[in-house]
Design an enzyme around this catalytic site. Structure first.
Site, PDB file in Angstrom:
ATOM      1  N   TYR A 256      13.449  -6.080  -7.321  1.00  0.00           N
ATOM      2  CA  TYR A 256      13.313  -4.669  -6.967  1.00  0.00           C
ATOM      3  C   TYR A 256      14.431  -3.941  -7.679  1.00  0.00           C
ATOM      4  CZ  TYR A 256       9.955  -5.001  -3.131  1.00  0.00           C
ATOM      5  OH  TYR A 256       8.824  -5.170  -2.389  1.00  0.00           O
ATOM      6  N   ASP A 285       4.842  -1.662  -7.456  1.00  0.00           N
ATOM      7  CA  ASP A 285       3.815  -1.005  -6.627  1.00  0.00           C
ATOM      8  C   ASP A 285       4.352  -0.475  -5.308  1.00  0.00           C
ATOM      9  OD1 ASP A 285       4.260  -3.373  -5.317  1.00  0.00           O
ATOM     10  OD2 ASP A 285       2.261  -4.199  -5.623  1.00  0.00           O
ATOM     11  N   HIS A 377       0.442  -5.739  -3.598  1.00  0.00           N
ATOM     12  CA  HIS A 377       1.459  -6.138  -2.629  1.00  0.00           C
ATOM     13  C   HIS A 377       0.792  -6.714  -1.365  1.00  0.00           C
ATOM     14  CE1 HIS A 377       5.899  -5.194  -2.501  1.00  0.00           C
ATOM     15  NE2 HIS A 377       5.748  -5.777  -1.333  1.00  0.00           N
TER      16      HIS A 377
HETATM   17  O1  173 Z   1       6.339  -6.240   1.498  1.00  0.00           O
HETATM   18  C1  173 Z   1       7.510  -6.232   1.900  1.00  0.00           C
HETATM   19  O2  173 Z   1       7.774  -6.360   3.089  1.00  0.00           O
HETATM   20  C2  173 Z   1       8.564  -6.055   0.925  1.00  0.00           C
HETATM   21  O3  173 Z   1       8.279  -6.186  -0.227  1.00  0.00           O
HETATM   22  C3  173 Z   1       9.959  -5.717   1.297  1.00  0.00           C
HETATM   23  C4  173 Z   1      10.510  -4.555   0.796  1.00  0.00           C
HETATM   24  C5  173 Z   1      11.816  -4.248   1.115  1.00  0.00           C
HETATM   25  C6  173 Z   1      12.565  -5.054   1.936  1.00  0.00           C
HETATM   26  C7  173 Z   1      12.000  -6.201   2.450  1.00  0.00           C
HETATM   27  C8  173 Z   1      10.705  -6.554   2.120  1.00  0.00           C
END
Ligand code: 173
Length: 506
Positions: A256, A285, A377
């Site tokens: 991320y 996404d 996702h």
């Molecule tokens: O799908 C999710 O839960 C995810 O991608 C996420 C996003 C940020 C923090 C923890 C999980």
């Protein structure tokens, strides 16, 4: 930590503004972590502890445990060493004085920490015969909070359900009498040799599903000849996860991009040093974390029972689900120009995860990416996004060139080995499977291995019955498929002016 802290002393620091917590026999002052929360200094509900890697690794509901024993919850989300690595010496208050505990105090700690579960009858692993069984087993015995987080998806679950049901709109055209006594599922994905073209999707906080957490996913993948794509939001450090597999075993890394770009640069610098990581999957996404209602409802119940009305009034009105409260670091400004910035920080193959249209598949190819993952996702991003198998068909119809220039992967609703065969015949290089593997962590490494073995067996059986002896040779061979039912759902290309524009530039 020379000083011994008694239960009486610990209990004195039981508010958000003065918050001591007992973890694994030591007492820590977590008061200062509140300001790190994306909600700001006033939001004392959650802390996010940033690991030395700058990667988001951990989350704890601290106020609930202020002045109490938070060991059980801490160990569910974090690696044992994280808290000592993260806190300053001044915040390490001392060893806990066990001799000061009373029966009543211990009972109160137990009550606070015991997760709410539906039943404690865990089905025997031998009773599990398909991937859905893992999800059902987890629904039966998993902590309610963990279930809500793992099984949850956005809004009305439209995309979650479509992902699964659309695989069933794609049919085979089997061939017979082809000597299928021996079949091969072996192939390569992003330079890695694998027993079958399956990778374990990156999913946050695998420790919520079972104690071994991501180490079970890493070890299980290695024993099964598939690849684990580890998550930025893992509950263990990257090194911990890598060490679950043999030293040279490949992994993928999901990224991320952080609003604070220097943090992402630091993660990339760390990843560059780790030879086992073979590809970078950039999640694209989830510009903002979506609304996950099951997750929010659990959190709302917790808030209602634990917080004063004054504290409640400060809680994020947009919903306090686990992902939302931890996902504030994700940069919504991420755009195609950032690929060149990522490129200056890594030599790994760059894979864009979250492509949901032929236009973006084309764009990723133009930008020189090495791969894409067609993904929404797991229905956890935009509700109403198309089923991923439909997008794969759309790309195949509208811009088949992308399969020549880069690897096309897909995830979302894959539950059967026959789904893997369908994806490969449509041209996919690899298929990601998420929730079933996350739920298999309930049974540790053996559970993950069992899930992979079930998929492998189903895939080989589907190949034999379809007349396919070599999976690699069948990649992109649509003669094995009947796509007519699925095609009815494809958007009409002539109604899409963007595409004519893109093609004209060819
Ligand atoms: O799908 C999710 O839960 C995810 O991608 C996420 C996003 C940020 C923090 C923890 C999980």
């Amino acid at each position: 930590m020379a000083q011994k802290i008694s239960t009486e002393e610990l209990t004195k620091h039981a508010t958000a503004k003065d918050c001591w917590i007992l973890v694994n026999g030591k007492v820590y002052d977590l008061t200062n972590f509140a300001p790190e929360h994306p909600g700001g200094a006033d939001s004392t509900l959650i802390i996010i502890l940033s690991a030395p890697t700058s990667q988001l690794t951990a989350l704890a509901v601290i106020t609930k445990y202020a002045g109490k024993d938070g060991t059980m919850t801490y160990n569910t989300y974090h690696s044992a060493s994280l808290i000592d690595k993260t806190l300053s010496d001044a915040e390490k208050k001392g060893d806990f004085d066990e001799s000061t505990t009373t029966t009543a105090w211990l009972a109160a700690q137990q009550e606070a920490a015991t997760p709410e579960v539906c039943s404690d009858e865990k089905p025997d692993l031998s009773a599990i015969i398909n991937l859905d069984d893992f999800e059902q087993a987890f629904a039966k015995v998993g902590a309610k909070k963990a279930q809500a987080y793992i099984s949850g998806a956005s809004n009305d679950l439209l995309t979650l359900n479509a992902n699964k049901s659309f695989w069933q709109k794609l049919w085979f055209r089997p061939r017979i009498m082809r000597d299928v006594a021996s079949v091969s599922t072996r192939t390569r994905m992003l330079g890695c040799e694998v027993f079958m073209p399956v990778w374990i999707c990156p999913m946050g906080i695998a420790k919520t599903a079972g104690e071994e957490g991501e180490r079970a996913l890493g070890a299980g993948a290695a024993r099964s000849g598939i690849v684990h794509c580890m998550s930025t939001a893992a509950s263990m450090s990257v090194e911990d996860i890598l060490s679950s597999a043999p030293k040279t075993y490949p992994f993928f890394f999901q990224l991320y991009v952080d609003r604070q770009r220097h943090k992402t640069e630091a993660v990339l610098a760390q990843i560059n040093q780790l030879d086992q990581i073979k590809a970078l999957f950039i999640t694209a996404d989830l510009a903002v974390v979506s609304k996950r209602e099951a997750d929010e409802r659990i959190r709302t119940q917790e808030i209602t029972s634990v917080y004063s009305s004054q504290e409640k009034s400060r809680i994020d009105k947009k919903g306090a689900g686990l992902a939302r409260t931890t996902g504030g670091f994700i940069d919504p400004a991420l755009n195609w120009d950032d690929i060149s910035w990522v490129r200056t920080h890594t030599n790994l193959p760059i894979v864009i995860k979250g492509v949901q249209s032929a236009a973006d598949a084309w764009k990723a190819m133009e930008m020189g990416c090495q791969g894409i993952v067609i993904s929404n996702h797991g229905g956890r991003a935009l509700d109403g996004a198309p089923a991923t198998i439909l997008v794969l068909l759309e790309i195949r119809r509208d811009c088949p060139e992308v399969f020549e220039k880069m690897e096309v992967h897909i995830d979302g609703g894959v539950r059967r080995g026959s789904d893997v065969l369908k994806a490969v015949c449509l041209g996919a290089h690899g298929v990601g499977v998420g929730r079933p593997f996350q739920c298999s962590v309930l049974y540790g490494t053996e559970g993950v291995e069992t899930a992979a073995a079930i998929l492998q067996d189903e895939l080989e059986t589907a190949m034999r019955l379809c007349g396919v002896t070599n999976l690699e040779a069948a990649r992109g061979d649509m003669s094995y498929l009947n796509t007519s039912e699925l095609e009815q759902y494809l958007p009409k290309p002539e109604r899409q002016p963007w595409f004519a524009g893109l093609r004209a530039r060819l």
